[in-house]
Design a protein around this motif. Structure first.
Motif, mmCIF file in Angstrom:
data_model
loop_
_atom_site.group_PDB
_atom_site.id
_atom_site.type_symbol
_atom_site.label_atom_id
_atom_site.label_comp_id
_atom_site.label_asym_id
_atom_site.label_seq_id
_atom_site.Cartn_x
_atom_site.Cartn_y
_atom_site.Cartn_z
ATOM 1 N N THR A 244 9.898 33.475 23.442
ATOM 2 C CA THR A 244 10.326 34.463 22.435
ATOM 3 C C THR A 244 11.396 33.892 21.501
ATOM 4 O OG1 THR A 244 12.030 35.383 23.905
ATOM 5 C CG2 THR A 244 9.832 36.391 23.983
ATOM 6 N N ASN A 245 11.614 32.588 21.568
ATOM 7 C CA ASN A 245 12.643 31.938 20.754
ATOM 8 C C ASN A 245 14.021 32.573 20.980
ATOM 9 O OD1 ASN A 245 10.868 30.074 19.445
ATOM 10 N ND2 ASN A 245 10.168 31.728 18.117
ATOM 11 N N GLY A 246 14.259 32.962 22.226
ATOM 12 C CA GLY A 246 15.562 33.488 22.607
ATOM 13 C C GLY A 246 15.776 34.954 22.311
ATOM 14 N N LYS A 247 14.832 35.621 21.673
ATOM 15 C CA LYS A 247 15.017 37.030 21.301
ATOM 16 C C LYS A 247 14.777 37.971 22.471
ATOM 17 C CE LYS A 247 13.887 36.427 16.403
ATOM 18 N NZ LYS A 247 12.975 36.835 15.289
ATOM 19 N N MET A 248 14.040 37.539 23.482
ATOM 20 C CA MET A 248 13.698 38.331 24.657
ATOM 21 C C MET A 248 12.849 39.544 24.261
ATOM 22 S SD MET A 248 15.078 36.131 26.610
ATOM 23 C CE MET A 248 14.905 36.793 28.272
ATOM 24 N N ALA A 249 12.841 40.582 25.092
ATOM 25 C CA ALA A 249 11.898 41.686 24.910
ATOM 26 C C ALA A 249 12.478 42.837 24.101
ATOM 27 C CB ALA A 249 11.443 42.201 26.268
ATOM 28 N N ALA A 269 15.695 41.941 28.657
ATOM 29 C CA ALA A 269 15.771 42.766 27.447
ATOM 30 C C ALA A 269 16.573 42.070 26.360
ATOM 31 C CB ALA A 269 16.399 44.115 27.783
ATOM 32 N N GLY A 270 16.111 42.182 25.125
ATOM 33 C CA GLY A 270 16.847 41.663 23.987
ATOM 34 C C GLY A 270 17.822 42.702 23.453
ATOM 35 N N LEU A 271 18.452 42.402 22.352
ATOM 36 C CA LEU A 271 19.410 43.328 21.739
ATOM 37 C C LEU A 271 18.705 44.623 21.323
ATOM 38 C CD1 LEU A 271 21.442 40.880 19.467
ATOM 39 C CD2 LEU A 271 21.985 41.658 21.790
ATOM 40 N N ARG A 272 19.320 45.727 21.672
ATOM 41 C CA ARG A 272 18.841 47.066 21.307
ATOM 42 C C ARG A 272 17.471 47.376 21.888
ATOM 43 N NH1 ARG A 272 21.079 44.505 17.336
ATOM 44 N NH2 ARG A 272 19.068 43.860 16.427
ATOM 45 N N ALA A 273 17.149 46.754 22.993
ATOM 46 C CA ALA A 273 15.854 46.967 23.631
ATOM 47 C C ALA A 273 15.839 48.274 24.428
ATOM 48 C CB ALA A 273 15.520 45.796 24.551
ATOM 49 N N THR A 274 14.634 48.684 24.801
ATOM 50 C CA THR A 274 14.445 49.859 25.654
ATOM 51 C C THR A 274 13.831 49.416 26.978
ATOM 52 O OG1 THR A 274 14.102 51.316 23.759
ATOM 53 C CG2 THR A 274 13.315 52.108 25.892
ATOM 54 N N ILE A 275 14.419 49.866 28.065
ATOM 55 C CA ILE A 275 13.918 49.577 29.411
ATOM 56 C C ILE A 275 13.326 50.859 29.987
ATOM 57 C CG2 ILE A 275 14.547 48.902 31.763
ATOM 58 C CD1 ILE A 275 16.825 47.229 30.497
ATOM 59 N N ILE A 276 12.082 50.787 30.443
ATOM 60 C CA ILE A 276 11.395 51.933 31.038
ATOM 61 C C ILE A 276 11.307 51.700 32.541
ATOM 62 C CG2 ILE A 276 9.318 53.351 31.017
ATOM 63 C CD1 ILE A 276 10.916 53.198 28.346
ATOM 64 N N HIS A 277 11.863 52.636 33.308
ATOM 65 C CA HIS A 277 11.907 52.456 34.764
ATOM 66 C C HIS A 277 11.055 53.505 35.456
ATOM 67 C CE1 HIS A 277 13.539 50.808 38.443
ATOM 68 N NE2 HIS A 277 13.806 52.035 38.871
ATOM 69 N N ILE A 293 24.347 46.448 29.569
ATOM 70 C CA ILE A 293 23.826 47.640 28.903
ATOM 71 C C ILE A 293 24.653 47.929 27.650
ATOM 72 C CG2 ILE A 293 23.373 50.107 29.145
ATOM 73 C CD1 ILE A 293 23.148 49.632 32.182
ATOM 74 N N THR A 294 25.972 47.788 27.787
ATOM 75 C CA THR A 294 26.880 48.097 26.679
ATOM 76 C C THR A 294 26.754 47.092 25.546
ATOM 77 O OG1 THR A 294 28.442 49.107 28.214
ATOM 78 C CG2 THR A 294 29.282 48.462 26.042
ATOM 79 N N TRP A 295 26.878 45.801 25.863
ATOM 80 C CA TRP A 295 26.924 44.795 24.808
ATOM 81 C C TRP A 295 25.586 44.597 24.131
ATOM 82 C CZ3 TRP A 295 31.403 43.992 22.928
ATOM 83 C CH2 TRP A 295 32.538 44.029 23.747
ATOM 84 N N LYS A 296 24.512 44.819 24.850
ATOM 85 C CA LYS A 296 23.191 44.706 24.224
ATOM 86 C C LYS A 296 22.740 46.012 23.561
ATOM 87 C CE LYS A 296 21.040 41.054 27.035
ATOM 88 N NZ LYS A 296 19.851 40.718 27.867
ATOM 89 N N LEU A 297 23.505 47.076 23.748
ATOM 90 C CA LEU A 297 23.128 48.407 23.243
ATOM 91 C C LEU A 297 21.749 48.805 23.760
ATOM 92 C CD1 LEU A 297 24.373 48.309 19.532
ATOM 93 C CD2 LEU A 297 25.507 49.324 21.511
ATOM 94 N N LEU A 298 21.572 48.668 25.069
ATOM 95 C CA LEU A 298 20.279 48.956 25.687
ATOM 96 C C LEU A 298 20.085 50.452 25.909
ATOM 97 C CD1 LEU A 298 20.149 46.141 28.401
ATOM 98 C CD2 LEU A 298 19.193 46.116 26.085
#
Length: 366
Positions: A244-249, A269-277, A293-298
């Motif tokens: 992903t060239n470092g961008k992640m999901a 997860a990348g920046l501002r990503a959404t995680i579905i659990h 969670i905080t720094w990535k704004l997840l």
């Protein structure tokens, strides 16, 4: 018509007995279903392994991924569901009250009085609420969808993992065209999520599993996954960063059962990503780093099944024959063999992926 129905009853831990029950009479507001096929779900296996769970109280007829034909139906029920005798339908597992705030706002999966399509046997009608049976009683509040007669019931009973995958990826995960989706766990729900991501137009689809999941990961690629990785032998963060060239999901779907998956998802997860659990394990890892969670704004969202609108979309996907879904249904058993069906699923025997209980020697259609 026969006056009794065979059914597979979960009576104790790892104990399923075949019993016969009277077929209940139906009136204007309910119906009787001739079950054609019913998938084995993780909730069924959990109840089997532990002697019941929060959903199924023993004894009960389990099975809730149900396909069948309407045998008898009342006039009121026929009008409400839009089906008639002889129609093929799928039946959702939920039986909501229909009048609480959750039901009235479309959140029937959180109904205050929710019952499931497998209920403790208390009387003649509740004896035939589950799908591992020849016939099933359809409660007036059952959620019924008309399905095609041109597709094998063995394929149609995949509507739950596929509708879940569509909903989790697209609606909850807000996946957009070109996004990167990582799916942890190549079981039926994870494979359904691959289809959900493909249908959403995701740019990159990545699926992770274990070495023992090689056959499932191979099928994930046939469904449209671009990359697959082994969590037990590879560094997932390093591998996914590379592709992903470092961008992640942009979206991470936790479709496995291991508590560690939610910790891993914070790194995938990348920046501002959404995680579905979707996991139900109560013992989450102590290594959960809230700072990530905080720094990535997840955004982290839990999921519980799917709304009814997703089922119709899933049926259209199945009917389209776009995906080799027959490869997902690796094992089929009769009602009399339901104990072996659930044991096979619960212990992951014989490289099973999805297991079905099928009536009347229904043959898989190509």
């Amino acid at each position: 018509m026969t006056q009794t129905s065979k059914a597979a009853v979960l009576t104790a831990k790892e104990t399923i007995e075949i019993m016969e029950f009277p077929i209940p009479e139906t009136g204007d507001n309910d119906a009787l279903l001739h079950v054609e096929a019913c998938g084995v779900c993780g909730f069924d296996s959990e109840a089997y392994l532990y002697g019941g769970n929060g959903v199924f109280n023993l004894p009960c007829v389990i099975g809730h991924e149900i396909v069948g034909r309407i045998k008898n139906i009342g006039s009121v029920a026929s009008k409400r569901w839009g089906v008639k005798e002889g129609d093929r339908v799928v039946v959702e597992e939920y039986i909501p009250c229909g009048s609480c705030n959750n039901c009235l706002t479309g959140n029937y999966r959180q109904c205050f009085d929710l019952r499931y399509g497998a209920m403790k046997i208390d009387n003649e009608k509740t004896a035939l609420w589950g799908g591992f049976a020849e016939y099933m009683y359809l409660h007036p509040n059952a959620i019924v969808h008309k399905a095609s007669s041109d597709v094998s019931p063995e394929l149609l009973q995949l509507y739950i993992p596929i509708s879940n995958g569509l909903h989790w990826v697209q609606e909850v995960g807000n996946t957009k065209v070109g996004d990167t989706v990582v799916i942890q766990g190549p079981g039926p729900m994870g494979l359904g999520a691959v289809i959900g991501a493909k249908e959403a137009g995701a740019g990159t689809i990545i699926v992770t599993g274990m070495s023992k999941d090689e056959h499932r990961l191979k099928l994930a690629k046939e469904f449209g996954a671009d990359h697959t990785f082994y969590a037990d032998t590879q560094d997932l963060v390093k591998e996914i960063a590379a592709v992903t060239n470092g961008k992640m999901a942009d979206t991470v779907i936790n479709a496995a059962t291991a508590p560690q998956q939610i910790v891993t998802s914070l790194d995938l997860a990348g920046l501002r990503a959404t995680i579905i659990h979707s996991g139900t394990d109560e013992n989450l890892s102590n290594n959960l780093m809230s700072s990530k969670i905080t720094w990535k704004l997840l955004t982290i969202k839990g999921v519980l099944g799917r709304p009814t609108r997703a089922v119709g979309v899933a049926l259209r996907v199945i009917e389209s024959r776009k995906y080799p879904l027959e490869k997902m249904v690796t094992h089929s058993f009769s009602v009399e063999e339901a104990a072996e069906a659930v044991r096979t699923h619960a212990y992951g025997l014989d490289q099973c992926i999805h297991v079905a209980v099928v009536n009347e020697n229904i043959k898989m259609e190509g």
